[in-house]
Design a protein around this motif. Structure first.
Motif, short mmCIF file in Angstrom:
data_model
loop_
_atom_site.label_atom_id
_atom_site.label_comp_id
_atom_site.label_asym_id
_atom_site.label_seq_id
_atom_site.Cartn_x
_atom_site.Cartn_y
_atom_site.Cartn_z
N ILE A 25 0.87 -1.17 0.00
CA ILE A 25 0.00 0.00 0.00
C ILE A 25 0.91 1.22 0.00
O ILE A 25 1.71 1.41 0.92
N GLY A 26 0.81 2.03 -1.06
CA GLY A 26 1.68 3.18 -1.19
C GLY A 26 0.96 4.48 -0.92
O GLY A 26 -0.26 4.57 -1.02
N GLU A 27 1.73 5.49 -0.55
CA GLU A 27 1.18 6.83 -0.41
C GLU A 27 1.49 7.62 -1.67
O GLU A 27 2.09 7.10 -2.62
N ILE A 28 1.10 8.87 -1.68
CA ILE A 28 1.35 9.70 -2.87
C ILE A 28 2.85 9.84 -3.12
O ILE A 28 3.32 9.71 -4.25
N THR A 29 3.61 10.07 -2.07
CA THR A 29 5.06 10.14 -2.22
C THR A 29 5.59 8.73 -2.43
O THR A 29 5.38 7.86 -1.57
N PRO A 30 6.25 8.44 -3.52
CA PRO A 30 6.65 7.07 -3.81
C PRO A 30 7.78 6.59 -2.90
O PRO A 30 8.55 7.40 -2.35
N SER A 31 7.87 5.29 -2.75
CA SER A 31 8.96 4.70 -1.96
C SER A 31 10.27 4.81 -2.73
O SER A 31 10.30 5.01 -3.95
N SER A 32 11.35 4.66 -1.99
CA SER A 32 12.67 4.73 -2.62
C SER A 32 12.85 3.61 -3.64
O SER A 32 13.50 3.80 -4.68
N THR A 33 12.25 2.46 -3.36
CA THR A 33 12.34 1.33 -4.30
C THR A 33 11.68 1.67 -5.63
O THR A 33 12.22 1.41 -6.72
N LEU A 34 10.52 2.27 -5.56
CA LEU A 34 9.80 2.63 -6.78
C LEU A 34 10.53 3.73 -7.53
O LEU A 34 10.60 3.70 -8.78
N VAL A 35 11.09 4.67 -6.80
CA VAL A 35 11.82 5.75 -7.45
C VAL A 35 13.03 5.21 -8.19
O VAL A 35 13.31 5.58 -9.36
N ARG A 36 13.78 4.31 -7.56
CA ARG A 36 14.97 3.74 -8.20
C ARG A 36 14.63 2.92 -9.43
O ARG A 36 15.40 2.82 -10.38
N SER A 37 13.44 2.34 -9.44
CA SER A 37 13.05 1.50 -10.58
C SER A 37 12.72 2.32 -11.81
O SER A 37 12.66 1.79 -12.93
N GLY A 38 12.45 3.61 -11.64
CA GLY A 38 12.06 4.45 -12.77
C GLY A 38 10.58 4.34 -13.09
O GLY A 38 10.13 4.84 -14.13
N ASN A 39 9.80 3.72 -12.20
CA ASN A 39 8.36 3.55 -12.47
C ASN A 39 7.50 4.46 -11.60
O ASN A 39 6.32 4.17 -11.37
N ALA A 40 8.06 5.55 -11.14
CA ALA A 40 7.29 6.50 -10.34
C ALA A 40 6.86 7.67 -11.22
O ALA A 40 7.54 8.05 -12.19
N PHE A 41 5.72 8.25 -10.88
CA PHE A 41 5.27 9.44 -11.59
C PHE A 41 6.08 10.65 -11.12
O PHE A 41 6.63 10.67 -10.01
N SER A 42 6.10 11.67 -11.95
CA SER A 42 6.87 12.87 -11.62
C SER A 42 6.18 13.67 -10.52
O SER A 42 5.02 13.42 -10.17
N ASP A 43 6.91 14.64 -10.00
CA ASP A 43 6.35 15.49 -8.94
C ASP A 43 5.11 16.22 -9.42
O ASP A 43 4.12 16.36 -8.69
N GLU A 44 5.14 16.72 -10.64
CA GLU A 44 3.99 17.45 -11.19
C GLU A 44 2.79 16.52 -11.35
O GLU A 44 1.64 16.92 -11.06
N GLU A 45 3.03 15.32 -11.78
CA GLU A 45 1.93 14.35 -11.95
C GLU A 45 1.33 13.95 -10.59
O GLU A 45 0.10 13.83 -10.46
N ARG A 46 2.17 13.81 -9.59
CA ARG A 46 1.65 13.47 -8.25
C ARG A 46 0.87 14.64 -7.66
O ARG A 46 -0.14 14.44 -6.98
N ALA A 47 1.34 15.86 -7.94
CA ALA A 47 0.59 17.04 -7.47
C ALA A 47 -0.80 17.09 -8.09
O ALA A 47 -1.79 17.45 -7.43
N GLU A 48 -0.88 16.72 -9.36
CA GLU A 48 -2.18 16.69 -10.01
C GLU A 48 -3.09 15.62 -9.39
O GLU A 48 -4.30 15.84 -9.22
N LEU A 49 -2.51 14.49 -9.04
CA LEU A 49 -3.29 13.43 -8.38
C LEU A 49 -3.80 13.90 -7.02
O LEU A 49 -4.94 13.61 -6.64
N GLU A 50 -2.97 14.64 -6.30
CA GLU A 50 -3.40 15.14 -4.99
C GLU A 50 -4.56 16.12 -5.15
O GLU A 50 -5.48 16.13 -4.32
N LYS A 51 -4.53 16.94 -6.18
CA LYS A 51 -5.65 17.86 -6.42
C LYS A 51 -6.95 17.10 -6.68
O LYS A 51 -8.04 17.58 -6.36
N LEU A 52 -6.82 15.93 -7.25
CA LEU A 52 -8.01 15.10 -7.53
C LEU A 52 -8.47 14.32 -6.30
O LEU A 52 -9.46 13.61 -6.35
#
Length: 457
Positions: free
Chosen positions: A353-380
């Motif tokens: 179960i993940g939060e909006i801020t991605p885990s370090s594992t997901l970030v290292r994999s290259g499969n995380a959304f960008s900061d701008e994309e996560r900000a848009e998700l938070e607005k939704l």
């Protein structure tokens, strides 16, 4: 015998209307039922009562009028007018009416049964009525001493010696149904008291509370150090590993999220599970990413398949494609399409179960959304994700164009899984975990005690 006479005088009005038989000695005394016969010689009545009391006192269990507790008379002390044996001749547990104790079986229609200390059962027959007519009133039936002894014997064999009911029935020449009834009675009477003592480090109250509040099939609350993420992940993984290896069955299809640190800890804590056949382990999210971290997903999937003697099915695509068109092209690949198809018929979905801020594992994999994309998700209204599918505080889907870029299990496929196991903990994930269980995205939760307490607050 002044005290006996006094007792009889106190109840003289009632005694005129009742008949007392002392058949146990062959003595029969009749107290007149009519006013003109009220002057029956009192000496005969006294002698009959004393004789009955002397015979019955050592064999009858005293039962107080309240009917709540019972104590045995003093067998060594001589019977006197104040002895319980005499009182038994003139009082009844259910009413102050006179009654008579006599050996069981001497008459039919016993109203109350007492167990004598000598092992003989006695009947309590209470008489009453008007115009000299006798009638019997029913009292609750007390348990005979022999039955109490049999209850205790059967309970000891079953609960202390671990002997099964069929063997007890054969040993004691009883039916199995009778053994079952005796065990039930022993528990009802307090002979057997079942207690569960939770060992240190377990939290059954929190687990029961989570299951009731959120409709979970199961909650496993782990005693750990939530402020130390590495320790917490190891403890959560150990608990989830034990649960998984004890509940997996042959022919199960298991979907596992590719980029979760808690699931990696789960697989690392698992022991080989012998006896399983035809188990399939399917990646639930594309397992290709940055080459420096890509081994994480494939290693976890392959190791789990090996532990359960199963087959690994890899999803040979990135979890997040660069565009919706790229994702569509990847899904059209026959190998990717076959893997995605198996996700539609899962017996178990093992997810983080993940939060909006991605885990370090997901970030290292290259499969995380960008900061701008996560900000848009938070607005939704998004607060977390399961397999990169985002949801709001109620666990409801947050639809966005980002969904079309995810190569992995769909919301519908996840909802169709027969068991959805979520492994997550830590204070930063409280909101995401609460929303996931509230929305039914997982139905089995493995978490730490601090998070469980927060979910119950």
């Amino acid at each position: 015998m002044p005290s006996i006479v006094g007792l009889l005088e106190q109840d003289e009005v009632a005694a005129r209307r009742r008949v007392t038989w002392c058949r146990c000695l062959g003595v029969r005394s009749v107290l007149s039922r009519r006013r003109e016969q009220a002057h029956t010689p009192r000496l005969l009545v006294v002698l009959a009562c004393v004789a009955c009391a002397a015979f019955l006192a050592p064999a009858v269990e005293t039962r107080p009028r309240t009917g709540v507790t019972a104590s045995a008379p003093n067998l060594e002390a001589p019977a006197t007018a104040d002895d319980a044996g005499v009182r038994r001749l003139i009082t009844c547990p259910q009413s102050p009416s006179p009654f008579l104790l006599r050996p069981r079986g001497s008459v039919s229609g016993c109203a109350n049964i007492y167990a004598g200390l000598s092992g003989q059962a006695w009947e309590c027959v209470r008489h009453g009525g008007s115009n000299g007519r006798r009638r019997q009133k029913r009292c609750p039936v007390a348990i005979v001493g022999e039955e109490l002894r049999m209850m205790t014997h059967v309970a000891r064999l079953y609960h202390l010696q671990g002997i099964r009911q069929p063997e007890i029935a054969a040993r004691l020449d009883l039916s199995q149904a009778k053994v079952s009834r005796l065990l039930k009675k022993a528990q009802d009477r307090g002979i057997v008291r079942i207690t569960v003592t939770p060992p240190s480090g377990t939290h059954p109250e929190l687990e029961d509370g989570l299951q009731e509040r959120y409709g979970l099939k199961l909650a496993l609350v782990v005693d750990t150090a939530p402020d130390n993420e590495r320790t917490m992940l190891g403890d959560l993984g150990a608990a989830a590993a034990y649960y998984l290896q004890t509940t997996l069955r042959s022919n199960d299809t298991v979907g596992i999220s590719s980029w979760s640190a808690s699931l990696l800890a789960t697989v690392q804590a698992m022991q080989p599970v012998p006896g399983l056949k035809d188990v399939r382990i399917v990646q639930a999210v594309g397992g290709i990413g940055d080459p420096a971290a890509a081994g994480h997903a494939s290693r976890m999937t392959g190791q789990l398949a090996q532990l359960v003697n199963g087959e690994a099915v890899y999803l040979q695509a990135p979890g997040v494609a660069g565009s919706a068109e790229s994702a569509q092209a990847l899904r059209a690949d026959p190998f990717v399409s076959a893997a995605l198809g198996e996700l539609g018929d899962l017996d178990v979905a093992l997810v983080g179960i993940g939060e909006i801020t991605p885990s370090s594992t997901l970030v290292r994999s290259g499969n995380a959304f960008s900061d701008e994309e996560r900000a848009e998700l938070e607005k939704l209204g998004a607060v977390g994700d399961v397999c990169l599918r985002f949801y709001d505080t109620q666990g409801r889907p947050v639809e966005s164009e980002l969904d079309s870029r995810v190569v992995g299990i769909t919301r519908e496929q996840l909802a169709a899984a027969r068991r959805k196991i979520g492994v997550a903990g830590g204070s930063r994930k409280h909101k995401a975990i609460r929303a996931a269980v509230a929305g039914g995205l997982v139905d089995v939760l493995v978490t730490d005690q601090e998070t469980a307490a927060a979910l119950m607050a």
